[in-house]
Design a protein around this motif. Structure first.
Motif, mmCIF file in Angstrom:
data_model
loop_
_atom_site.group_PDB
_atom_site.id
_atom_site.type_symbol
_atom_site.label_atom_id
_atom_site.label_comp_id
_atom_site.label_asym_id
_atom_site.label_seq_id
_atom_site.Cartn_x
_atom_site.Cartn_y
_atom_site.Cartn_z
ATOM 1 N N CYS A 1 52.089 15.350 55.931
ATOM 2 C CA CYS A 1 52.306 16.646 57.192
ATOM 3 C C CYS A 1 53.095 17.350 56.499
ATOM 4 N N TYR A 2 53.386 18.608 57.356
ATOM 5 C CA TYR A 2 54.814 19.525 57.062
ATOM 6 C C TYR A 2 55.377 18.681 58.257
ATOM 7 N N VAL A 3 56.441 19.304 57.694
ATOM 8 C CA VAL A 3 57.721 18.197 58.789
ATOM 9 C C VAL A 3 58.798 19.628 58.834
ATOM 10 N N ASN A 4 59.488 20.168 60.282
ATOM 11 C CA ASN A 4 60.493 20.814 60.158
ATOM 12 C C ASN A 4 61.901 20.035 61.013
ATOM 13 N N GLU A 5 62.864 20.710 60.900
ATOM 14 C CA GLU A 5 64.036 19.630 60.898
ATOM 15 C C GLU A 5 64.314 19.099 62.667
#
Length: 755
Positions: A265-269
């Motif tokens: 998955c795409y994961v941001n902070e």
């Protein structure tokens, strides 16, 4: 020599606050005591330090899970001959403080769990002051062991020593235990119709092997049972869908850490921080793989939570899987199971084994769910790690009277206003069955008991056929309480206003259906709000809700009606000359279907036209697919016309006509979906601009279940901000119907302030 009495308010019970105060006092050479009270934590310090020095030291070194909202300090008479600082017995009165929420296993406990040299090696119920069950084991506050379901487990000598040692992480940790003195694991096999005996780790090893072999295990956690199986095994996943009768509703996954999630998955902070936090909610991540399309029905998101218990962590480690499925153990129409007797009685055929423990779950609490957008975590289901939700009212927000709000009908919650705070329960489900109604009534009684609430007003929905509305009327009559009816969509907007301390705004509430003030079915509402004065200023032009309530489950009825009205030949060809649908159109001309302005139903219609399905097997299934297929790079939108005769109205038929023309031209459905989403966002912006001109307001509030659509919410917020609006949307209270009860409370407050 000075003596000061400190009263600490906020999240100060269940987070190691008393041991912290004890350690601070010892370090600073102070005598006195600390104890839990009904208000929070009370401490008295005696020594030669000024109160400001003590306060600063405390604030600078708070326990990581504590939330300190207020400190009251009083100078009092010194006590002669006092030699030490100690923790004393708590006051036994009912509470007006914060109930501590359940906390996922901390890294210190995880490290000890896998450390062969440590006393807590393979302690499957390991916890400390920084982690473990709280809300789900509390019977009454103050949060002391004898007030929890841990009271039946008497300390062994080693646990007692840790509990009373000021330099130990388990000093005064109420949920702490070990294999010698703590709860036990038990394993029941449906195939053998008997229990399988063994030590805890032996049972976990057995279960792990069975999961690898394709079996399903019901596993008792903190707030209820999960059904756990291997997501890589498509056969077992299909069986789970069928036995739970989920019919495609996405299943939750559990992972050990964020690095695993990043692989898929795409994961941001912010997502990283929330995933790794003690609250451990299910986060809806944007997926970058098709690997688990059979788990999430090919939607664009995967719901993933951190392994928040030692048992889940161990099974993940033992099976060597990146993920396991861990979905709530509830069959269609019943709440999540919390009792092992129920599990063994009701889950035969659904799973193969039941792994449970003998620590009672006092309070059912499902996993929390949410997503991150615009640097906010939008909570869509309040549960473990978040419930009970609590917000302090500012002086300008509050009134003297106390209020009980009973919520709506779906995704129900209960909220109450006591003194200067609003408290909202965990998710209580849809009130369509006796089992969910029983759960709702139990949770209502529980919350009133815990907070010892004497209320003056009871708030409910306008819809007379809701269980919550009839209950409010019954209570109001029986107990001579005053009742306030709050229109559904107005409550949506007020829930967001409450969490953002607003009393004036342009408010948009888009959702499925809710009874309007004019007796029609609303769902695309724009309001001008000044305190308790609410004026409806926008909605879609009414259309007949063809099929009535059946159109919610079978939106193909409404889709065919619109298609037939726009282009008969297209409708007949596109829907294969369906006699069944033709009869529905004929019936629409004879029957008096209710008028509707819902945007939620229009998302259904567009989804059907774009072949996303013809039936909603679960709520918003077709709109979820519609969002998933949208081309996020597309910037185009469809034209629309605003009618200003009374309120601002937009005729959705003109937009649907353009969509049908695109379908006839064989335009990519991903582009059509994106253009439709952009159009809805554009409608909000253009209506808001006109309202700003007319009413001199630049604050916009967005609420309602339609805005759970991340693509729509992000587009709408971004476009409004470009037009220099101040934009707010729910994040603390659920943006869907789960936030209705909080909105009912705040509307009632405003009504009382301005009546």
């Amino acid at each position: 020599m000075k003596r000061y009495r400190f009263i600490f308010k906020g999240l100060v019970q269940g987070v190691g606050f008393r041991p912290f105060i004890y350690s601070i006092a010892r370090k600073l050479g102070l005598t006195g005591f600390v104890k839990n009270t009904g208000e929070g934590v009370l401490a008295e310090f005696q020594g030669d330090l000024a109160s400001e020095q003590i306060t600063q030291y405390i604030i600078s070194n708070l326990p990581k899970n504590a939330i300190l909202e207020k400190i009251e300090v009083y100078e009092i008479e010194p006590v002669e001959g006092e030699k030490e600082f100690c923790i004393i017995e708590s006051e036994k009165n009912k509470i007006s403080t914060v109930l501590p929420y359940d906390l996922g296993m901390c890294e210190d406990c995880r490290r000890e769990f896998y450390d062969k040299s440590h006393r807590h090696y393979h302690n499957v119920f390991i916890s400390c002051t920084n982690c473990g069950p709280r809300y789900t084991i509390i019977e009454i506050l103050p949060y002391d062991r004898e007030n929890t379901s841990m009271k039946q487990f008497k300390f062994c000598n080693d646990c007692e020593r840790e509990y009373f040692s000021a330099d130990n992480r388990r000093f005064n940790a109420q949920s702490t235990t070990c294999p010698v003195c703590g709860p036990r694991l038990f394993l029941f096999s449906f195939a053998e119709k008997k229990h399988i005996h063994g030590e805890a780790i032996e049972l976990l090893d057995f279960v792990s092997q069975k999961i690898e072999e394709g079996y399903i295990v019901a596993l008792k956690g903190i707030g209820g049972f999960h059904l756990v199986c291997d997501p890589y095994n498509e056969t077992v996943v299909k069986r789970l869908f069928e036995s739970k009768r989920r019919e495609g509703k996405p299943l939750a996954l559990v992972a050990r850490d964020i690095e695993v999630v990043k692989k898929y998955c795409y994961v941001n902070e912010m997502e990283k921080d929330i995933f790794s936090s003690p609250r451990c909610p299910i986060i809806l991540f944007e997926r970058k793989t098709e690997l688990f399309s059979h788990v999430n029905s090919s939607l664009h998101t995967l719901g993933i939570m951190r392994a928040y218990t030692p048992i889940l962590d161990y099974i993940l480690n033992k099976t060597g899987r990146d993920f396991l499925i861990a979905t709530s153990a509830n069959l269609s129409g019943i709440p999540m199971i919390i009792d092992e007797i129920d599990a063994i009685q009701k889950l035969d055929g659904t799973c193969d084994y039941v792994l449970y423990h003998n620590r009672k779950i006092v309070r059912r609490c499902d996993d929390s769910v949410g997503f991150v957008i615009k640097d906010k975590f939008v909570l869509t289901r309040p549960g473990r790690g978040f419930a009970p939700l609590r917000i302090k009212l500012s002086l300008s927000q509050t009134v003297e009277e106390n209020i009980l709000a009973l919520g709506g009908h779906e995704k129900t919650t209960v909220a109450l206003k006591k003194d200067d705070e609003v408290i909202m329960s965990q998710y209580l489900g849809d009130l369509d069955t006796k089992e969910y109604i029983d759960f709702y009534m139990s949770a209502l009684s529980d919350l009133l008991f815990l907070y010892n609430l004497e209320y003056d007003y009871i708030a409910c929905d306008l819809h007379k056929n809701y269980f919550t509305t009839s209950l409010a009327e019954h209570i109001a009559t029986k107990d001579e309480k005053k009742i306030v009816y709050v229109q559904h969509h107005i409550a949506h907007v007020f829930s967001c206003m409450l969490e953002n301390n607003l009393d004036s705004c342009i408010g948009f509430a888009f959702d499925g259906t809710g009874l309007g003030l004019d007796g029609n079915i609303w769902g695309s509402e724009g309001f001008i709000i000044d305190k308790s004065n609410v004026k409806r200023v926008f909605h879609l032009k009414y259309y007949p809700l063809v099929g009535g309530e059946k159109s919610i489950k079978e939106p193909v009825r409404l889709a065919y009606y619109f298609a037939y009205e726009i282009d008969k030949n297209f409708a007949k060809e596109y829907f294969a000359n369906s006699n069944y649908l033709s009869k529905i159109v004929k019936a629409a001309r004879l029957l008096n279907y209710p008028l509707c302005s819902s945007f939620g139903r229009i998302f259904d219609v567009v989804g059907v036209l774009l072949r996303c399905g013809e039936k909603n097997n679960f709520e918003a299934q077709i709109p979820m697919i519609l969002e998933s297929i949208a081309d996020k790079t597309e910037e185009g939108f469809y034209n629309f016309v605003m009618n200003f005769e009374h309120e601002i109205e937009i005729d959705i038929v003109y937009i649907l006509q353009q969509i049908i023309n695109d379908i006839k031209r064989k335009t990519d459905i991903c582009l059509i979906s994106a253009k439709f989403h952009n159009t809805v966002a554009k409608i909000v912006v253009e209506v808001a601009k006109r309202l700003r001109e007319n009413y001199n307001k630049d604050v916009v509030v967005l609420s309602g279940g339609v805005f759970q659509n991340r693509l729509l919410l992000e587009k709408t917020v971004s476009m409004l901000e470009k037009e220099h609006f101040k934009v707010y949307f729910n994040s603390f209270f659920p943006i869907n119907d789960g936030g209705i009860s909080a909105g009912q409370v705040y509307y009632t407050i405003q009504l009382l302030k301005n009546c």
